[in-house]
Design a protein around this motif. Structure first.
Motif, short mmCIF file in Angstrom:
data_model
loop_
_atom_site.label_atom_id
_atom_site.label_comp_id
_atom_site.label_asym_id
_atom_site.label_seq_id
_atom_site.Cartn_x
_atom_site.Cartn_y
_atom_site.Cartn_z
N GLU A 232 0.86 -1.18 0.00
CA GLU A 232 0.00 0.00 0.00
C GLU A 232 0.90 1.23 0.00
OE1 GLU A 232 -2.66 -0.28 3.31
OE2 GLU A 232 -4.06 -1.57 2.22
N LEU A 233 0.77 2.06 -1.03
CA LEU A 233 1.60 3.25 -1.18
C LEU A 233 0.70 4.48 -1.13
CD1 LEU A 233 3.81 2.07 -4.20
CD2 LEU A 233 4.16 1.62 -1.76
N PHE A 234 0.91 5.30 -0.12
CA PHE A 234 0.13 6.52 0.04
C PHE A 234 1.06 7.72 -0.06
CE2 PHE A 234 -2.09 3.25 2.52
CZ PHE A 234 -3.35 3.29 1.95
N GLY A 235 0.55 8.83 -0.59
CA GLY A 235 1.36 10.02 -0.73
C GLY A 235 0.57 11.28 -0.44
N LEU A 236 1.23 12.23 0.21
CA LEU A 236 0.65 13.53 0.53
C LEU A 236 1.68 14.58 0.15
CD1 LEU A 236 -1.08 14.54 3.90
CD2 LEU A 236 0.63 16.01 2.82
N TYR A 237 1.30 15.56 -0.69
CA TYR A 237 2.25 16.60 -1.06
C TYR A 237 1.53 17.93 -1.21
CZ TYR A 237 0.48 15.03 -5.67
OH TYR A 237 -0.32 14.65 -6.71
N PHE A 238 2.27 19.01 -0.94
CA PHE A 238 1.74 20.36 -1.04
C PHE A 238 2.83 21.23 -1.67
CE2 PHE A 238 -1.42 23.33 1.21
CZ PHE A 238 -1.12 24.41 0.37
N ALA A 239 2.60 21.65 -2.92
CA ALA A 239 3.55 22.49 -3.63
C ALA A 239 3.14 23.95 -3.48
CB ALA A 239 3.62 22.11 -5.10
N ASP A 240 4.09 24.76 -3.05
CA ASP A 240 3.82 26.17 -2.78
C ASP A 240 4.80 27.03 -3.56
OD1 ASP A 240 2.66 28.39 -1.61
OD2 ASP A 240 3.93 28.32 0.16
N GLY A 241 4.39 28.21 -4.00
CA GLY A 241 5.30 29.12 -4.70
C GLY A 241 5.75 28.53 -6.02
N ASP A 242 7.08 28.36 -6.17
CA ASP A 242 7.66 27.82 -7.39
C ASP A 242 8.12 26.37 -7.21
OD1 ASP A 242 7.33 30.19 -8.84
OD2 ASP A 242 9.21 31.02 -8.05
N GLN A 243 7.65 25.68 -6.22
CA GLN A 243 8.10 24.31 -5.97
C GLN A 243 7.73 23.36 -7.11
OE1 GLN A 243 6.40 23.70 -1.88
NE2 GLN A 243 8.33 22.62 -1.57
N HIS A 244 8.63 22.41 -7.37
CA HIS A 244 8.36 21.30 -8.28
C HIS A 244 8.45 20.02 -7.47
CE1 HIS A 244 8.46 19.05 -12.16
NE2 HIS A 244 9.14 18.19 -11.42
N LEU A 245 7.33 19.33 -7.32
CA LEU A 245 7.27 18.07 -6.59
C LEU A 245 6.80 16.99 -7.54
CD1 LEU A 245 5.59 19.25 -3.24
CD2 LEU A 245 8.03 19.11 -3.79
N GLU A 246 7.62 15.95 -7.71
CA GLU A 246 7.34 14.92 -8.71
C GLU A 246 7.40 13.54 -8.06
OE1 GLU A 246 9.05 13.52 -13.12
OE2 GLU A 246 9.44 15.53 -12.32
N HIS A 247 6.36 12.76 -8.27
CA HIS A 247 6.27 11.41 -7.70
C HIS A 247 5.95 10.41 -8.81
CE1 HIS A 247 5.38 14.13 -4.31
NE2 HIS A 247 6.11 13.28 -3.63
N ARG A 248 6.73 9.36 -8.86
CA ARG A 248 6.52 8.29 -9.84
C ARG A 248 6.56 6.96 -9.11
NH1 ARG A 248 7.69 9.50 -15.39
NH2 ARG A 248 8.02 11.74 -15.69
N GLN A 249 5.69 6.05 -9.54
CA GLN A 249 5.68 4.69 -8.98
C GLN A 249 5.70 3.66 -10.09
OE1 GLN A 249 2.58 6.62 -7.87
NE2 GLN A 249 4.09 7.70 -6.64
N LEU A 250 6.35 2.55 -9.80
CA LEU A 250 6.27 1.36 -10.64
C LEU A 250 6.02 0.17 -9.74
CD1 LEU A 250 6.53 -0.39 -13.17
CD2 LEU A 250 9.02 -0.35 -12.86
N VAL A 251 4.82 -0.40 -9.84
CA VAL A 251 4.48 -1.61 -9.10
C VAL A 251 4.50 -2.76 -10.09
CG1 VAL A 251 2.81 -2.75 -7.62
CG2 VAL A 251 3.04 -0.25 -7.53
N ASP A 252 5.47 -3.65 -9.92
CA ASP A 252 5.71 -4.73 -10.87
C ASP A 252 5.17 -6.04 -10.31
OD1 ASP A 252 6.60 -6.47 -12.78
OD2 ASP A 252 8.73 -6.09 -12.50
#
Length: 388
Positions: A232-252
């Protein structure tokens, strides 16, 4: 001239056929990966100019990270592995240039180990502290022995430019709840690869929180080695201003009768805020009985913010228990705001309640109450900043 029979018996040329995610290049040698151009599918959303040398093999300066923790409970140890230790790279082989660069330049690894059959009642907290703006390389190995059970919280703070790899080996029958928090200083750049390997009937719950940093790019992959694996993969993110937030998953999914669930939620505030979520799930021919689902939701709080959300399913067998994906990106629900404000709640408080509700389900996945409260306060502080 060859006859028709001879042509039919000639093996087909498969070199030009598209490869699955599982067949992509894996190597510890950075020379095996060409220099990045930004045209690659895996990098097309990432602003390469903001990587500050992480994509090259000649960084200008290096700094070190510090790992700190309190008194460890019985059954848990934290130690250092020398470079070349066979436990390094047993789970994770780099998938791209930056990961390979981090793998080759890291000076050994930090090992966090849970003994076989140990049941650790209280969460174990480890803090990773950046040492400055120079380039840092790090490698972390997490091992949970057979039938072990633990909760681990890894918080990343301070300032750094970091390429790091984290490999997590969960043995047969073991259970791990792993919470990772990227609460970096505002100038931090990070490119990270986290790889989980699950044994038979093993279970992992990963909660990935991304709040700080200038550019944070996190790739998480899952591999199963026996039936009954559950991720189980959970994610929480909050990008503010000029932020770059990048999330990638590979479930094989490569073995039968395993399960996965991916659920990420993000908020964006500021004209330059950019988030990326790419979820890849591969169900191979042998992975009959697979049950998988992935979903990403994004809440846009201001004009100019951009959220890219791409769920992908690659299915090679029709014998699955379930497989699906979903994605949604939108602004505040005006009806919700109107409902709250009609009852005497100010617009600021109404916005805060809506965002808190949006993240509530994921915050509850964090087993440490003090951390839940702190993250909730951090989110509300960002909202207050946006209202100014």
């Amino acid at each position: 001239m060859p006859t028709e029979t001879e042509v039919a018996l000639t093996p087909p040329n498969t070199s030009s056929l598209p490869k699955t995610k599982a067949q992509s290049l894996r190597s510890t040698d950075v020379a095996d990966f060409p220099a990045l151009t930004g045209l690659e599918e895996e990098w097309r959303f990432t602003p390469l100019k903001r990587l500050r040398g992480l994509a090259t093999a000649t960084p200008s300066a290096e700094t070190a990270l510090r790992y700190e923790h309190g008194v460890l409970p019985t059954g848990v140890t934290v130690s250092t592995l020398a470079k070349g230790d066979p436990r390094i790279g047993r789970v994770l082989v780099p998938f791209d240039r930056v990961s390979a660069l981090g793998f080759g330049n890291a000076d050994g690894a930090t090992l966090i180990a849970v003994a076989p059959e140990a049941e650790v009642a209280e969460p174990v907290s480890v803090q990773v502290i950046g040492g400055g703006a120079g380039v840092a390389y790090a490698h972390t190995v997490i091992e949970v022995g057979r039938f072990g059970k633990a909760t681990l919280v890894v918080e990343q703070v301070g300032s750094t430019t970091l390429a790091d790899n984290v490999e997590v080996d969960i043995a047969d029958g073991a259970q791990l709840t792993l919470v990772t928090v990227a609460d970096w200083a505002s100038d931090t750049v990070q490119a990270q690869h986290v790889k989980f390997r699950l044994g038979r009937d093993a279970k992992v719950t990963h909660v990935q929180v991304s709040l700080g940093g200038d550019l944070v790019r996190q790739f998480t992959s899952v591999e199963y080695t026996g039936r009954g694996g559950d991720a189980e993969l959970f994610g929480l993110y909050f990008a503010d201003g000029d932020q770059h937030l990048e999330h990638r998953q590979l479930v094989d999914h490569s073995v039968p009768d395993c399960r996965s669930y991916v659920g990420y939620r993000g908020a964006l505030q500021g004209a330059g805020a950019h988030t990326v979520w790419v979820g890849d799930v591969l169900i191979q021919v042998a992975a009959t009985g697979t049950d998988t689902y992935e979903i990403n939701r994004n809440l846009v709080l201001s004009d100019g913010a951009r959220a890219d959300s791409i769920p992908n399913l690659e299915i090679e067998t029709g014998e699955v228990a379930g497989a699906g994906h979903a994605s949604a990106t939108g602004r505040f629900d005006d009806e919700q705001l109107f409902y709250l404000m009609a009852r005497g709640i100010t617009e600021h408080e109404a916005r805060k309640l809506v965002v808190r509700g949006f993240f509530a389900e994921l915050l509850q996945k964090i087993p440490l109450e003090s951390l839940r409260d702190r993250l909730g306060d951090a989110i509300e502080a960002r909202l207050a900043k946006g209202d100014q």
